[in-house]
Design a protein around this motif. Structure first.
Motif, PDB file in Angstrom:
ATOM      1  N   THR A  62      58.269  59.229  25.154  1.00  6.84           N
ATOM      2  CA  THR A  62      57.334  60.312  25.496  1.00  6.84           C
ATOM      3  C   THR A  62      56.978  60.419  26.970  1.00  6.84           C
ATOM      4  O   THR A  62      56.791  61.512  27.492  1.00  6.84           O
ATOM      5  N   THR A  63      56.831  59.277  27.641  1.00  5.91           N
ATOM      6  CA  THR A  63      56.663  59.363  29.092  1.00  5.91           C
ATOM      7  C   THR A  63      57.130  58.076  29.741  1.00  5.91           C
ATOM      8  O   THR A  63      57.339  57.053  29.070  1.00  5.91           O
ATOM      9  N   VAL A  64      57.301  58.135  31.056  1.00  6.84           N
ATOM     10  CA  VAL A  64      57.549  56.936  31.847  1.00  6.84           C
ATOM     11  C   VAL A  64      56.560  56.922  32.998  1.00  6.84           C
ATOM     12  O   VAL A  64      56.239  57.965  33.577  1.00  6.84           O
ATOM     13  N   GLN A  65      56.043  55.729  33.298  1.00  6.59           N
ATOM     14  CA  GLN A  65      55.045  55.575  34.358  1.00  6.59           C
ATOM     15  C   GLN A  65      55.380  54.310  35.146  1.00  6.59           C
ATOM     16  O   GLN A  65      55.490  53.236  34.560  1.00  6.59           O
ATOM     17  N   ALA A  66      55.505  54.465  36.466  1.00  8.61           N
ATOM     18  CA  ALA A  66      55.701  53.289  37.316  1.00  8.61           C
ATOM     19  C   ALA A  66      54.366  52.573  37.434  1.00  8.61           C
ATOM     20  O   ALA A  66      53.337  53.190  37.723  1.00  8.61           O
ATOM     21  N   ASN A 116      52.841  48.481  38.552  1.00  9.53           N
ATOM     22  CA  ASN A 116      52.914  47.045  38.845  1.00  9.53           C
ATOM     23  C   ASN A 116      54.349  46.522  38.850  1.00  9.53           C
ATOM     24  O   ASN A 116      54.653  45.504  38.248  1.00  9.53           O
ATOM     25  N   GLY A 117      55.239  47.275  39.524  1.00  4.42           N
ATOM     26  CA  GLY A 117      56.596  46.776  39.742  1.00  4.42           C
ATOM     27  C   GLY A 117      57.601  47.067  38.653  1.00  4.42           C
ATOM     28  O   GLY A 117      58.770  46.686  38.774  1.00  4.42           O
ATOM     29  N   VAL A 118      57.153  47.736  37.576  1.00  2.00           N
ATOM     30  CA  VAL A 118      58.115  48.108  36.531  1.00  2.00           C
ATOM     31  C   VAL A 118      57.890  49.567  36.128  1.00  2.00           C
ATOM     32  O   VAL A 118      56.891  50.189  36.491  1.00  2.00           O
ATOM     33  N   LEU A 119      58.850  50.097  35.392  1.00  2.00           N
ATOM     34  CA  LEU A 119      58.702  51.431  34.827  1.00  2.00           C
ATOM     35  C   LEU A 119      58.382  51.260  33.345  1.00  2.00           C
ATOM     36  O   LEU A 119      59.156  50.639  32.614  1.00  2.00           O
ATOM     37  N   LEU A 120      57.230  51.772  32.933  1.00  2.00           N
ATOM     38  CA  LEU A 120      56.832  51.661  31.529  1.00  2.00           C
ATOM     39  C   LEU A 120      57.315  52.894  30.776  1.00  2.00           C
ATOM     40  O   LEU A 120      57.020  54.024  31.179  1.00  2.00           O
ATOM     41  N   ALA A 121      58.061  52.679  29.702  1.00  2.00           N
ATOM     42  CA  ALA A 121      58.503  53.773  28.827  1.00  2.00           C
ATOM     43  C   ALA A 121      57.639  53.720  27.574  1.00  2.00           C
ATOM     44  O   ALA A 121      57.554  52.683  26.922  1.00  2.00           O
ATOM     45  N   MET A 122      56.990  54.843  27.269  1.00  2.00           N
ATOM     46  CA  MET A 122      55.927  54.788  26.274  1.00  2.00           C
ATOM     47  C   MET A 122      56.041  55.832  25.178  1.00  2.00           C
ATOM     48  O   MET A 122      56.436  56.971  25.433  1.00  2.00           O
ATOM     49  N   LYS A 123      55.656  55.407  24.004  1.00  2.00           N
ATOM     50  CA  LYS A 123      55.348  56.308  22.894  1.00  2.00           C
ATOM     51  C   LYS A 123      54.049  55.812  22.289  1.00  2.00           C
ATOM     52  O   LYS A 123      53.808  54.607  22.238  1.00  2.00           O
ATOM     53  N   GLU A 124      53.239  56.713  21.794  1.00  2.00           N
ATOM     54  CA  GLU A 124      51.885  56.346  21.384  1.00  2.00           C
ATOM     55  C   GLU A 124      51.821  55.497  20.118  1.00  2.00           C
ATOM     56  O   GLU A 124      50.739  55.130  19.689  1.00  2.00           O
ATOM     57  N   ASP A 125      52.970  55.168  19.510  1.00  2.00           N
ATOM     58  CA  ASP A 125      52.944  54.386  18.266  1.00  2.00           C
ATOM     59  C   ASP A 125      53.119  52.883  18.486  1.00  2.00           C
ATOM     60  O   ASP A 125      53.192  52.135  17.513  1.00  2.00           O
ATOM     61  N   ALA A 126      53.224  52.442  19.751  1.00  2.00           N
ATOM     62  CA  ALA A 126      53.513  51.020  19.996  1.00  2.00           C
ATOM     63  C   ALA A 126      53.188  50.690  21.439  1.00  2.00           C
ATOM     64  O   ALA A 126      52.855  51.575  22.234  1.00  2.00           O
ATOM     65  N   LEU A 127      53.331  49.413  21.796  1.00  2.00           N
ATOM     66  CA  LEU A 127      53.204  49.029  23.203  1.00  2.00           C
ATOM     67  C   LEU A 127      54.413  49.561  23.969  1.00  2.00           C
ATOM     68  O   LEU A 127      55.466  49.822  23.388  1.00  2.00           O
ATOM     69  N   PRO A 128      54.271  49.723  25.288  1.00  2.00           N
ATOM     70  CA  PRO A 128      55.390  50.228  26.094  1.00  2.00           C
ATOM     71  C   PRO A 128      56.551  49.231  26.179  1.00  2.00           C
ATOM     72  O   PRO A 128      56.377  48.038  25.911  1.00  2.00           O
ATOM     73  N   TYR A 129      57.690  49.741  26.583  1.00  2.00           N
ATOM     74  CA  TYR A 129      58.789  48.907  27.060  1.00  2.00           C
ATOM     75  C   TYR A 129      58.782  48.959  28.586  1.00  2.00           C
ATOM     76  O   TYR A 129      58.493  50.013  29.163  1.00  2.00           O
ATOM     77  N   ALA A 130      59.100  47.847  29.224  1.00  2.00           N
ATOM     78  CA  ALA A 130      59.249  47.821  30.679  1.00  2.00           C
ATOM     79  C   ALA A 130      60.722  47.946  31.041  1.00  2.00           C
ATOM     80  O   ALA A 130      61.581  47.348  30.386  1.00  2.00           O
TER      81      ALA A 130
END
Ligand code: V55
Ligand code: FE
Length: 492
Positions: free
Chosen positions: A122-126, A128-142
């Motif tokens: 759903t989104t990616v956000q830079a 603290n040194g990583v890119l977080l890939a996120m969906k609202e159903d779980a914790l992000p992936y870095a």
């Protein structure tokens, strides 16, 4: 694979045919003049299914997260695309087929499916040194900011104990803090919400846990200098329905649009609930701010259920022509006794996917950039029925004056969500560039366009040609987390 994607609107046409392409393209072809002052990376993510749906049909929101990075470097742009290597994706690749049933319903999964259902789509956000890939159903992936290699599930060093995490975090421009939240924070159907404020170095500074009157979708939220606002969309969750093979969400036409207003430094005791009109759909936040003791939240609001794939109990879904999302301002007065709020319109045309100048998040502001739809503009019927999320205008709106300026790309063209890039670090609010993908429905091509934010009607100053079609996407970010941008692709 020997199965094919269904020829439904969700999997066909110029916007929704899966792309599945993980590519590196060094030094993309640029038409026009790309300002050499644009240096940084436009990251974004699209749901893009690895395999045809296990059940023969599916919705757009259930596709596997495919991240794109456009590296801008002194007048050049290079592209990298990688799937988020979620547990779910890896399990599918092992088995050579989709293992997941309907959206956010683990009870419909194949026994071989991964334990985690998330697609990180759903989104990616830079951060603290990583890119977080996120969906609202779980914790992000870095992910690695440069290689887009998946590093793993990101639980913020064990500090975030929620089961879920929003796909609409915000960075406070004054502190660099990451502001985020969870809903269904204690698992499917739980009414628990949690607010998190994290320092730029990853330290959890403050968290507030509280409960909503019922479990419902909280897709985006709003932040101001001292408050956060959580819109509860009238799409409720029922685990019994899910166990029966039903949808995670169901539209409730009689429920009000709810909002929780919470002081950022407060506790669960400080939560105030406000009620808006029923049968309304709170969309994405453009921006919010407080002034003279009032909290203003600006967002498109739709008079009905825009998520046709999550019908109400009797199966009803409004037809798309009857729905229109209008930019509205909700004003919350914490000194008033009333818990009622009525939105006030800021414009008179349908729009969604709003973005502001990120340097003004949570502060008094005036400039917004949105995708808009003008039904008066021509649409070429050769492209078939108008697809879901069709936007023929890219628009700058001044929310203070109400004035807007748009560019219409053509009768077969659809924009994806824009980002705003300041002309320079000291440029005034909204002064810079609007960057957006444009899909050409006629020939199934995609370009990345750069417009001058204050001269939208003049159209793009640069068109970056892509040698592949990009599927419709959702959200992304602009980041200057690392230099240099383009040359590293050649050096690897
Ligand atoms: C949205 C998108 C999602 C989702 C929930 O745009 C809400 C709203 C791409 O997935 O899971
Ligand atoms: Fe969203």
């Amino acid at each position: 694979m020997t199965t094919s994607f269904p020829q439904t609107p969700e999997f066909s046409g110029a916007l929704y045919t899966p792309s599945r392409a993980e590519v590196d393209v060094f030094d993309l072809e640029v038409e026009g003049t790309l300002p050499t002052g644009i240096n940084g990376t436009f990251y974004q993510v699209s749901p893009d299914p690895q395999y045809p749906p296990m059940l023969g049909h599916d919705i757009f929101f259930n596709g596997d997260g495919l991240v794109s990075a456009f590296f801008f470097d002194k007048g050049t742009v290079s592209l990298r695309r990688r799937y988020v290597q979620t547990d779910r994706l890896l399990a599918q690749r092992r088995e050579g087929r989709s293992l997941n049933g309907i959206y956010r319903n683990i009870y419909t999964n194949d026994p071989k499916a991964a334990g985690s259902n998330t697609t990180a789509n759903t989104t990616v956000q830079a951060y603290n040194g990583v890119l977080l890939a996120m969906k609202e159903d779980a914790l992000p992936y870095a992910l690695d900011l440069r290689t887009l290699e998946t590093l793993g599930v990101h639980d913020f060093g064990g500090q975030i104990l929620s089961q879920t995490f929003t796909a609409h975090p915000k960075v406070d421009p004054l502190t660099g803090n990451l502001l985020a939240f969870s809903y269904e924070a204690k698992g499917d159907g739980s009414p628990d919400l949690a607010y998190f404020e994290l320092a730029p170095d990853g330290t959890l500074l403050h968290e507030i846990w509280f409960q909503a009157p019922y479990a419902a979708m909280v897709h985006d939220f709003a932040v101001t200098a001292h408050h956060v606002v959580f819109p509860l969309i009238p799409l409720t969750v029922d685990v019994a329905r899910m166990k029966d093979g039903g949808q995670h969400f169901q539209w409730q036409p009689d429920l009000p649009q709810l909002f929780a207003v919470v002081p950022r430094q407060g506790s669960s005791r400080d939560v105030r609930w406000f009620k808006g009109p029923a049968n309304g759909f709170q969309g994405h936040t453009l921006n919010a701010f407080e002034e003279d003791g009032l909290i203003h939240v600006d967002m498109p609001v739709t008079g009905g259920n825009i998520f046709y794939f999550f019908p109400q109990a009797d199966g009803f879904v409004p037809s798309p022509e009857t729905l229109s999302s209008q930019l509205m301002r909700w004003t919350f007065d914490l000194c008033a006794d009333s818990d009622r709020v009525e939105p006030v319109a800021l414009n008179d045309f349908p729009c969604e996917f709003p973005r502001c100048d990120d340097r003004y998040i949570g502060r008094p502001y005036e400039h917004g950039f949105v995708l808009a739809f003008d039904p008066q503009r021509p649409y070429n019927p050769a492209n078939g029925p108008m697809p879901f999320q069709f936007f023929n205008l890219l628009t700058h709106i001044n929310v203070r004056t109400g004035k807007s300026e748009s560019w219409f790309a053509g009768d077969s063209e659809c924009f994806q969500e824009p980002i705003f890039v300041p002309r320079s670090t000291d440029a005034g609010e909204g002064d810079g560039y609007v960057i957006a993908l444009l899909n050409h429905l006629g020939n199934h091509t995609t370009e990345l366009l750069v417009l001058d934010s204050f001269q939208m009607e003049a159209g793009p100053i640069a068109r970056i040609k892509l040698p592949l079609r990009m599927r419709m996407s959702l959200h992304g970010c602009w980041s200057q987390a690392f230099p240099p941008q383009t040359r590293h692709l050649a050096e690897e």
